[in-house]
Every structure is written in C-alpha cells, then in structure tokens.
Design an enzyme around this catalytic site. Structure first.
Site, PDB file in Angstrom:
ATOM      1  N   LYS A   1       0.868  -1.123  -0.028  1.00 16.55           N
ATOM      2  CA  LYS A   1      -0.074  -0.100   0.047  1.00 16.55           C
ATOM      3  C   LYS A   1       0.843   1.193   0.079  1.00 16.55           C
ATOM      4  CE  LYS A   1      -4.270  -1.520   2.252  1.00 16.55           C
ATOM      5  NZ  LYS A   1      -5.333  -1.088   3.256  1.00 16.55           N
TER       6      LYS A   1
ATOM      7  N   GLU B   1     -19.471  -8.840   8.811  1.00 12.49           N
ATOM      8  CA  GLU B   1     -20.352  -8.287   9.105  1.00 12.49           C
ATOM      9  C   GLU B   1     -21.561  -9.248   9.999  1.00 12.49           C
ATOM     10  OE1 GLU B   1     -19.140  -5.523   6.214  1.00 12.49           O
ATOM     11  OE2 GLU B   1     -19.787  -7.516   6.177  1.00 12.49           O
TER      12      GLU B   1
ATOM     13  N   ARG C   1     -25.741  -5.832   5.954  1.00 12.70           N
ATOM     14  CA  ARG C   1     -25.143  -7.216   5.484  1.00 12.70           C
ATOM     15  C   ARG C   1     -25.323  -8.285   6.767  1.00 12.70           C
ATOM     16  NH1 ARG C   1     -19.450  -6.744   2.622  1.00 12.70           N
ATOM     17  NH2 ARG C   1     -20.478  -7.909   0.937  1.00 12.70           N
TER      18      ARG C   1
END
Length: 615
Positions: free
Chosen positions: A279, A364, A392
């Site tokens: 990243k 979730e 979700r």
C-alpha cells in the site's frame, strides 16, 4: 509533471499497442499522475498506489472490456479508471456530476460490476464466467480481491462454488498486508512462472493420463506434487477449494506479472493467483502510514497530510469517548468492529482495553452473531458499525439478537447521506429496517450531548438497542461528562408554535428549528423512533393543522411512517407531510449540497411546508 507515455493511452487498446519494455515507464507516469490527481480531489489513495502495476498488467494481457475484470470494493480502481478513458475527468472524482469513487456500470463499459461493499468480486465474476459458457462465448473472467475482503464469508462461499464447477475463472488475490524480501520475491516469481507455464500444465495433464492406468502410481505422483508445492507456496487452502494456486508473486514486478498472467490466460479451470503488493507504493509517506493515507482529503504532495483537524468533535469521536468512559464503569462492556477500527472510532478503546476489543474482519454477519453469543453469557457487547454495513448482518440482527431479546448495542455510524462515497455507503435505510423488528429500541440524537446520553441509555437497557448518528460533526453542543438515562420513548418539544408541528428526528432537528422559527411552528426533537412517543404525536395532531415529519432516512417505512401508523391506530385524521430521502439513489457530492437537493436543509423544509399549506 509530464506524462508523455500516459498521455497516449486513451483506452486499454492503446496500452496493448505498447512494447512490453515500455510498461515500467507507463507505471511510473501513472503513479505520478495519481499522486497529483488525488492530492487535488481527495479520495482513496494508498491502496490505489499499490495496485498500479497489477492494473497495467491486467489490461495489457486481457482483452478488456470483452474480457471481464471484476474489482472488489473499488478502493484500488483509480488506475483502472485512468487507463480506461477517464484520465481527463479525474479532477471531478467524488464530486457532484463527476466520477464515482468506485466502479459503476453506468460510468464505463470497463466497469463490469458496480461495487462499494466488499467480497462480491468472486461471486460476480463466476456468474459472468458461467453466463459466457452458457452462451458459447469465449471470454475470460477475472476477480481482483484484496486480502481484507478475503476475510468475509461471501468470498469463501463463492470460492467453494467456483472450485467445484467446470468454469474458467481467475481469482487474483491482491495481498497488501505483507511484504516480500528480494530473495523470497525472486524465488516466488520464478515459481509462479513455472506453475503457470504451459510446460508444467502439460506435464501435469499428461502425467495424469499416463498414470491413470496405474492408480497407485498416480496417487503417489499426486502426493509428491502437493508436497513439493507445499514447500514453497501457501496455497494449500485454495487448492482444497479446487483452484490451481499460483504465487505468491511480487505485484510491483511488471515482467513477472505479465509473464504469469499470459501463462494463466491459456489455462483451463479455476485459477488462483496470489499477488503481493505494498500500500502506498512509490509515495513514502503513504508507505509508512497506509492507514492514514487510505482515504484522504486534499493535500500537498510535497508535505503530505496536514496535522490535527481541530474544530468540533465528530459524532464518531463522541462515541469513542463514551465507549472508553463506559468501559471504565462496566467491565462487561466489549467493543466489536467488522474491520472498521479507525472509521468507527475504536482506536483509543483498543489501546485502553485490548482484552475487550474485537476486530472480526470484514464479516458483518459474524460480528452480530458473535455479539449475540457474548450477550448470552453475561457480557454487554457494543457493535460499532456503519449503517450501510449493518445491512449485511440483517438476518443475524433479527434471528440471533432481536428474537432472543439480547442486550446488544448497535452504535450505527454514517447514518443518512455520506457525501463523496455516494449511494453504496449511504445510511439511507436503517430507520426503516430497524423499526420493523420486534424488541428493538431505536434512537437518533440531534446533537453531541444527546448522542452521549443516548448511548448510555441504550447500554442500560436489557435488550437490543440502536443509536444511529450521522457522519461528521453536529451543531456544536458540548457533551456533559455525567451520563444520565433518557426517559424511554419520550420526545422533547424544542419550540412551541401554532398551526404547524414539525416532528424532527436526529440530524434534522437543527434545520427544522430554523424553518420552525420562520413559520412560528412547533418543533419537536422526537429522540426515539422506537418506541415512538405516540402520546405526544397524538396531542400535537389534535392541536395543529399540519403535522410534518423530517428524517434523514428514506420516507418509505421510516420514522414518518411510524407517526402515521400511530395516528391511524388512534383514528386521528390530520393533514400530514412526510419529508425524508427520496425513493432513488442519491448520487455522490458535497454533503450540504446533497441535503439541499433532497429538500432537507432549512430552506428546503420551509419551502415544502409553505407549498403544502398553500395547497
């Protein structure tokens, strides 16, 4: 900044006209352009810097848009947008009428699947691969998924389905949570080329045919192959799912990427390529702090992000402070987040109470059931989650928490419109989907102090509760340190008036007060969506000519609907006006402008009430 090579790329077809030796220069120019572009508009940053070489290689090897590239979440798709004809519009990123921050089918034929939530790429790409096969079309389907998104059950459900099917599918795991040293990187790149090459594939296939007539020898050869591959690759799990695992490979080595992807393009059946990236690659500040540079506002590329923000505390900060204060008072409190530690305000809590902090990954559904299990055995879980992500875990919210009346507190951030992230991240539906669930208590604070007191109120209730609050800061009310439970299901009249009564919920109280002053209307901070203050609603309906409800939630099934149901149950007929989010996806833009477009700022509320009175 000069980008002579990038300036010649108007589509992936142009990219594929380049000599392979030119690709590293293109990647350098693309990285420079990306830094300059995002510094002016803000947006997702570190993950996009990490996916540049991978994006170049994918579009170079595959015949897009005929071949389908399906990106997961979309945090890493800015290079994809630039290479697919949208370079000139990058200055409009996440602005009204401009480019979306995520892939969007309406925006480009190269955006094959609209995303915003994680872990959908493998299932979608599998569907496209099966559709192509059913129609006799020869095309490739490629899912590009991050290591974070791989923590979700939906990704593994799709892997399980795909591995058992006779379908050509490539899953590219963009793993940016680790780095490869030069020696290991070179070895893995070599192995990836070998394992994806025609020679290895042909030998493997031929050996199976020859050894098939001698079953014991075939079994021994198979075990030897798995043993050798297991020495060098961490792919046993994916092999068990039925995929041919290749990698890991350095995701910033264009030569290795192009060679490996070109080899894989000729293989049949489910393939899994493990690519390791960094990243923030190429921008040291983002490399050193990829969390801070995940999503950025405008910044100076030479100096990086500015220091402290100052100003009013956000609702997320209010929650963070309350959570730590409450944890000191009650040892039963535990904090749970589905991979949203920073966004949901749990950084301080993790530091102060590491033994009571749980990040369950992008899962979730599991987060909600995990909380239910904790509550069953005496703990007091607080689930910090965005409104759009709680969707979700809806089945678990109903079956595992509400039906069992378990004391789980849902601290719901990003309720209502969220600005630049657009409809995939808007918390437009939570009042509707929460208030229809039996045993739920649902609250919406109008300011910072009310948020703190509501969180305390919810935590003290022996049952499922939810406090939903918007992104950003409130009107600037300083929270009281002392925590006091609010009377359950009771609204608060903030302004006495005549003719018109405005029943406002949460963030809509502030603009309602401004509109109410212009109209000399009664204005109520309703506080509770469930249980609703039905006595107050009935009294106001009998003493006013027009009842107006205002909420930053869809009108259908929302808080206004609850008020109408209460009046209907009592047989009270009165003129009504329900104001809220429209029955459409509100596209990305400036938050204040979005509310204005929906008629939910003070002038909009005032205009719509006057229009109803005039009619």
């Amino acid at each position: 900044m000069t980008t002579p090579l990038l300036d010649t790329i108007h589509s992936p077809a142009d990219l594929r006209m380049l000599d392979r030796a030119q690709l590293p220069q293109l990647a350098r120019e693309l990285r420079e352009f990306l830094v300059e572009s995002v510094s002016k508009t803000g947006g997702h940053f570190a993950s996009n810097l990490g996916s540049i070489e991978l994006t170049v290689a994918l579009h170079y090897v595959f015949n897009t848009p005929d071949d389908r590239l399906v990106w997961d979440v979309g945090h890493q798709t800015y290079p994809h947008k630039i290479l697919t004809g949208r370079k000139g519009r990058m200055g409009t990123m996440r602005q009204k009428g401009g480019l979306a921050g995520f892939p969007k089918r309406e925006e480009s034929e190269y955006d094959t699947f609209g995303v915003g939530h994680s872990s959908t790429s493998i299932g979608a790409a599998l569907g496209m691969a099966v559709a192509a096969k059913a129609q006799g079309i020869r095309r490739h389907a490629v899912a590009i998924i991050g290591d974070g998104a791989m923590t979700a059950g939906q990704a593994f459900e799709a892997l399980n389905n795909a591995g058992a099917m006779d379908t050509d599918l490539l899953v590219v795991l963009n793993d940016n949570d680790m780095s490869i040293s030069p020696n290991v990187g070179a070895l893995n790149n070599y192995l990836a080329k070998i394992l994806s090459g025609r020679f290895y594939s042909a030998v493997k296939t031929g050996s199976n045919k020859v050894l098939g007539i001698v079953p014991p020898m075939r079994e021994i050869a198979s075990k030897m192959e798995e043993h050798v591959k297991g020495l060098f690759t961490p792919g046993t799990l994916f092999e068990e799912f039925g995929f041919n695992y290749i990698g890991p490979i350095d995701g910033h080595d264009l030569d290795a990427l192009v060679t490996t992807l070109s080899n894989i393009r000729t293989l049949k059946g489910p393939q899994f390529l493990h690519v390791v990236t960094k990243k923030g690659q190429g921008y040291k500040l983002a490399e050193n702090d990829p969390v801070a540079y995940h999503g950025v506002s405008k910044f100076d590329p030479a100096n990086g992000l500015a220091g402290g923000k100052g100003g009013k505390p956000s609702y997320t900060q209010i929650f963070s402070d309350w959570l730590c204060d409450m944890a000191r008072e009650d040892r039963r409190l535990v904090g749970i987040t589905p991979a949203m530690r920073e966004g949901s305000g749990l950084v301080r809590f993790e530091k102060e109470h590491p033994d009571r902090y749980f990040d369950v990954g992008i899962a979730e559904q599991h987060a909600v059931t995990f909380a239910a299990g904790l509550a069953c055995d005496g703990m007091k879980p607080v689930v910090a989650i965005y409104s759009t992500f709680l969707q979700r875990g809806y089945d678990q919210l109903i079956h595992d928490v509400a039906i069992q009346k378990l004391p789980v507190l849902f601290a719901i951030d990003r309720a209502g419109l969220v600005g630049a992230d657009g409809p995939t991240h808007a918390g437009a539906f939570d009042l509707s989907y929460l208030r229809c669930i039996p045993n739920m208590v649902v609250m919406a604070p109008s300011d910072e102090n009310e948020c703190r007191q509501m969180l305390y109120t919810a935590f003290k209730i022996d049952g499922p509760t939810a406090v939903r609050y918007p992104r950003g800061s409130g009107p600037g009310v300083v929270p009281e340190q002392a925590m006091t439970a609010l009377p359950l299901g009771r609204g608060l009249v903030r302004r006495e008036g005549s003719k018109v009564a405005i029943l406002a919920f949460g963030s809509m109280v502030a603009p309602a007060l401004v509109a109410g002053a212009e109209l000399d209307a009664t204005v109520v901070d309703m506080r509770f969506v469930k249980p609703l203050d039905e006595e107050l609603v009935a009294r106001l309906a009998q003493s006013h000519e027009l009842i107006v409800t205002v909420e930053e939630n869809v009108v259908m099934g929302g808080a206004g609907s609850a008020c109408l149901e209460a009046l209907s149950a009592r047989g009270i007929a009165v003129r009504t006006l329900l104001l809220g989010l429209p029955d459409e996806n509100v596209e990305h833009g400036d938050p204040a402008g979005m509310l204005s477009d929906c008629g939910l700022d003070a002038p909009g509320i005032l205009a719509r009430i006057r229009a109803r009175l005039a009619s």
